[in-house]
Design an enzyme around this catalytic site. Structure first.
Site, PDB file in Angstrom:
ATOM      1  N   GLY A  91      53.345  79.435  23.309  1.00 45.71           N
ATOM      2  CA  GLY A  91      52.849  79.590  22.125  1.00 45.71           C
ATOM      3  C   GLY A  91      51.578  80.262  22.078  1.00 45.71           C
ATOM      4  O   GLY A  91      50.912  80.477  20.958  1.00 45.71           O
ATOM      5  N   LYS A 112      46.822  83.913  29.398  1.00 45.67           N
ATOM      6  CA  LYS A 112      46.893  82.527  28.604  1.00 45.67           C
ATOM      7  C   LYS A 112      45.808  82.713  27.429  1.00 45.67           C
ATOM      8  O   LYS A 112      44.659  82.622  27.985  1.00 45.67           O
ATOM      9  CB  LYS A 112      46.824  81.423  29.597  1.00 45.67           C
ATOM     10  CG  LYS A 112      46.924  79.918  28.816  1.00 45.67           C
ATOM     11  CD  LYS A 112      46.989  78.910  29.902  1.00 45.67           C
ATOM     12  CE  LYS A 112      46.960  77.459  29.299  1.00 45.67           C
ATOM     13  NZ  LYS A 112      47.098  76.481  30.207  1.00 45.67           N
ATOM     14  N   GLY A 125      47.229  80.242  18.836  1.00 40.70           N
ATOM     15  CA  GLY A 125      47.650  81.286  19.994  1.00 40.70           C
ATOM     16  C   GLY A 125      46.559  81.415  20.966  1.00 40.70           C
ATOM     17  O   GLY A 125      46.720  82.316  21.770  1.00 40.70           O
ATOM     18  N   ASP A 251      57.782  70.052  30.502  1.00 39.15           N
ATOM     19  CA  ASP A 251      57.282  71.370  30.246  1.00 39.15           C
ATOM     20  C   ASP A 251      56.190  71.675  31.010  1.00 39.15           C
ATOM     21  O   ASP A 251      55.986  72.969  31.059  1.00 39.15           O
ATOM     22  CB  ASP A 251      57.152  71.901  28.631  1.00 39.15           C
ATOM     23  CG  ASP A 251      55.981  71.062  28.137  1.00 39.15           C
ATOM     24  OD1 ASP A 251      56.380  69.679  28.041  1.00 39.15           O
ATOM     25  OD2 ASP A 251      54.877  71.413  27.737  1.00 39.15           O
TER      26      ASP A 251
HETATM   27  P1  AMP Z   1      50.102  72.818  26.766  1.00 37.80           P
HETATM   28  O1  AMP Z   1      49.665  71.563  26.220  1.00 37.80           O
HETATM   29  O2  AMP Z   1      49.079  73.882  27.094  1.00 37.80           O
HETATM   30  O3  AMP Z   1      51.024  72.343  28.046  1.00 37.80           O
HETATM   31  O4  AMP Z   1      51.004  73.351  25.604  1.00 37.80           O
HETATM   32  C1  AMP Z   1      52.133  72.713  25.015  1.00 37.80           C
HETATM   33  C2  AMP Z   1      52.755  73.516  24.086  1.00 37.80           C
HETATM   34  O5  AMP Z   1      51.908  73.787  22.850  1.00 37.80           O
HETATM   35  C3  AMP Z   1      53.142  74.775  24.619  1.00 37.80           C
HETATM   36  O6  AMP Z   1      54.448  75.145  23.887  1.00 37.80           O
HETATM   37  C4  AMP Z   1      51.987  75.815  24.241  1.00 37.80           C
HETATM   38  O7  AMP Z   1      52.505  77.369  24.197  1.00 37.80           O
HETATM   39  C5  AMP Z   1      51.752  75.300  22.652  1.00 37.80           C
HETATM   40  N1  AMP Z   1      50.354  75.431  22.487  1.00 37.80           N
HETATM   41  C6  AMP Z   1      49.204  74.932  23.099  1.00 37.80           C
HETATM   42  N2  AMP Z   1      48.197  75.285  22.581  1.00 37.80           N
HETATM   43  C7  AMP Z   1      48.534  76.256  21.713  1.00 37.80           C
HETATM   44  C8  AMP Z   1      47.713  76.938  20.600  1.00 37.80           C
HETATM   45  N3  AMP Z   1      46.524  76.897  20.617  1.00 37.80           N
HETATM   46  N4  AMP Z   1      48.438  78.155  20.000  1.00 37.80           N
HETATM   47  C9  AMP Z   1      49.841  77.933  19.981  1.00 37.80           C
HETATM   48  N5  AMP Z   1      50.558  77.186  20.773  1.00 37.80           N
HETATM   49  C10 AMP Z   1      49.697  76.505  21.459  1.00 37.80           C
HETATM   50 MG    MG Z   2      52.367  73.242  29.007  1.00 33.43          MG
END
Ligand code: AMP
Ligand code: MG
Length: 494
Positions: A91, A112, A125, A251
């Site tokens: 995301g 990222k 994003g 994930d």
């Molecule tokens: P994470 O907590 O980084 O493992 O992210 C978990 C999910 O949320 C993944 O699908 C990420 O791509 C999405 N995600 C986290 N932060 C953002 C953000 N700021 N914008 C869009 N998607 C996000």
């Molecule tokens: Mg993740």
């Protein structure tokens, strides 16, 4: 386009369309390089001098896409805190492409924080500066500590704020990984009953990470067994360092067996098995001592995904998959015993070695002893270090209990018959003097966020890159936090 060339050799982007979405990074206002990882550039065969220019900053910010890149956002699903989410995906990241390093290994190069993708759901994003700096310093520390991990190639500021609790400076991390295939990637296709995609993904993972599995009678049980073994070894290493990942969702569990997705992660100071830092982990699901059993749960999810490939007959597939998951506790325990034998300086194996280690941990919990320093200073009992001869007993509120344990430990060491200098050297080669302590990471983030001062961050990175060198007694990189410096909570920063 840019003149800097990166020798991309992309394989994931050649998989079927439903594995990803083609997505260019979204340019930012004012890219500025915070730090470039030169040794990692060398490993990847990249020109560090060229990449340290403004043009390099433009690449790492997503403003310039080098020739040969095929930017994609990868699809995946996952269990987050045990709750099923059928579609997650990148995301806020794009995979630029893959590079085969000078060591012959293929690695992903991912941005990222590079803007919205079709998987962004409600998110912006983007990434805030703090979590980018945390991931940089902690992942590079883990690498220096010999833990399989994704790496940090570069960090840039964007010149744009992101909105979290308030306005925060934005940043992009360039992350390097053996791959970004997650347990959740398998779950994505399993949930859609897309057996063809599952097989394609499994064959891809075998080819890229576990080529020996291709020669097994059943390549898919061999794949599962290999992932179980690698992940068991990984979490045993976390255990040996007092590391808490914080968000062990499926994930965030890499099929290649690397530590991935550093969010609210932290190393413990005072040892306690129930330690939780993450602000969102209310039930303590991902507490320090829960990590091995949570991993087993995640591996069981992978096993379930692989069942249709393992055998056409459901009962047979279940029995075969279950057997691999059932092998995990013993694999983890064996890895843990090996880890703690080394941490205690034991040169041979005896049956009671694990209880010697767990009894020390219990004594540390009782005596509120610092995890890292307890193990580091054990060597001073064998041969004092002139630069820092702190006695480990001084770290305990219950020094008598520690002394009773130490007497047992000395007796056990004498059965090894190893020379004192060799034993002390082995202890210091295994037990780090410096880890990225949470209060130092926070202080580095504060200076960068509040004053645009990256000196504390850069200094901390330099220190964690040589974790085993003795520092002078009282060094700020060695001493635990003072009571007013203790960090109680960490935030994932999404
Ligand atoms: P994470 O907590 O980084 O493992 O992210 C978990 C999910 O949320 C993944 O699908 C990420 O791509 C999405 N995600 C986290 N932060 C953002 C953000 N700021 N914008 C869009 N998607 C996000
Ligand atoms: Mg993740």
């Amino acid at each position: 386009m840019t003149a800097i060339s990166i020798p991309f050799a992309n394989s994931y982007a050649a998989l079927p369309d439903r594995f990803f979405v083609r997505q260019a990074p979204d340019p930012v206002r004012a890219p500025a390089l915070i730090r470039l990882n030169r040794p990692l550039c060398d490993l990847l065969g990249l020109d560090a001098d060229a990449l340290s220019s403004d043009e390099g900053a433009a690449i790492f910010a997503g403003n310039a896409v080098p020739e040969g890149a095929e930017p994609i956002a990868q699809a995946y699903a996952g269990h987050q805190f045990g709750g099923w989410v059928p579609q997650l995906g990148d995301g806020r990241a794009v995979l630029l492409g893959e590079v085969v390093g000078t060591d012959g290994l293929r690695r992903d190069v991912q941005l990222k924080g590079s803007g919205r993708t079709p998987f962004s759901r409600g998110g912006d994003g983007r990434a805030a500066l703090g979590p980018v700096l945390r991931e940089y310093v902690v992942s590079e520390a883990m690498h220096a500590l010999g833990v399989p991990t994704t790496r940090a190639l570069a960090a840039v500021t964007t010149g744009q704020d992101v909105i979290r609790e308030g306005y925060l400076p934005g940043a992009v991390l360039t992350r390097v990984a053996q791959s970004h295939v997650r347990v959740g990637t398998f779950q994505y296709f399993a949930a859609r009953r897309d057996e063809e995609a599952l097989r394609t993904l499994a064959d891809y993972v075998i080819d890229r990470h576990y080529p020996e599995a291709a020669r097994a009678d059943n390549p898919y049980t061999a794949l599962l067994a290999a992932v179980v073994a690698r992940q068991a070894g990984l979490v045993a290493k976390w255990f040996g360092l007092g590391f808490i990942h914080g968000v062990m969702n499926t994930d965030n569990t890499s099929v290649a067996g690397e530590t991935i997705d550093y969010g609210p992660c932290a190393f413990m100071d005072i040892y306690h098995p129930g330690t939780v830092f993450s602000s969102i982990d209310h039930g303590g699901r991902y507490a320090f001592a829960n990590q091995p059993s949570i991993l087993q749960w995640n591996l069981a999810q992978l096993a379930q995904c692989l069942m249709p490939l393992i055998a056409p007959d459901g009962d047979k597939a279940l029995a075969l998959a279950q057997a691999e998951v059932d092998a995990y506790p013993a694999a983890f325990e064996a890895a843990l015993i090996a880890e703690f034998r080394a941490k205690l300086g034991l040169a041979t194996a005896q049956d009671d070695d694990l209880s010697l280690a767990t009894d020390l941990l219990a004594c540390m919990a009782e005596g509120e002893a610092d995890f890292t320093n307890t193990f580091r200073y054990l060597a001073n009992r064998i041969e004092a270090d002139p630069a820092d001869d702190t006695d480990p007993a001084s770290l305990f509120n219950n020094p008598d209990a520690f002394e009773a344990w130490a007497a047992r430990w000395r007796a056990r060491l004498s059965e090894d018959g190893r020379a004192a200098d060799a034993c002390a050297a082995a202890l210091r080669d295994k037990n780090p003097a410096v880890i990225p302590r949470n209060h130092l990471v926070e202080a580095a983030i504060r200076a960068a966020e509040d004053n645009g001062d990256f000196a504390p961050f850069n200094a901390l990175v330099e220190e964690v890159l040589r974790p085993y060198a003795t520092r002078p007694a009282g060094s700020r990189y060695v001493r635990p936090p003072a009571p007013d410096e203790v960090v109680q909570q960490t935030f994932c920063g999404t």
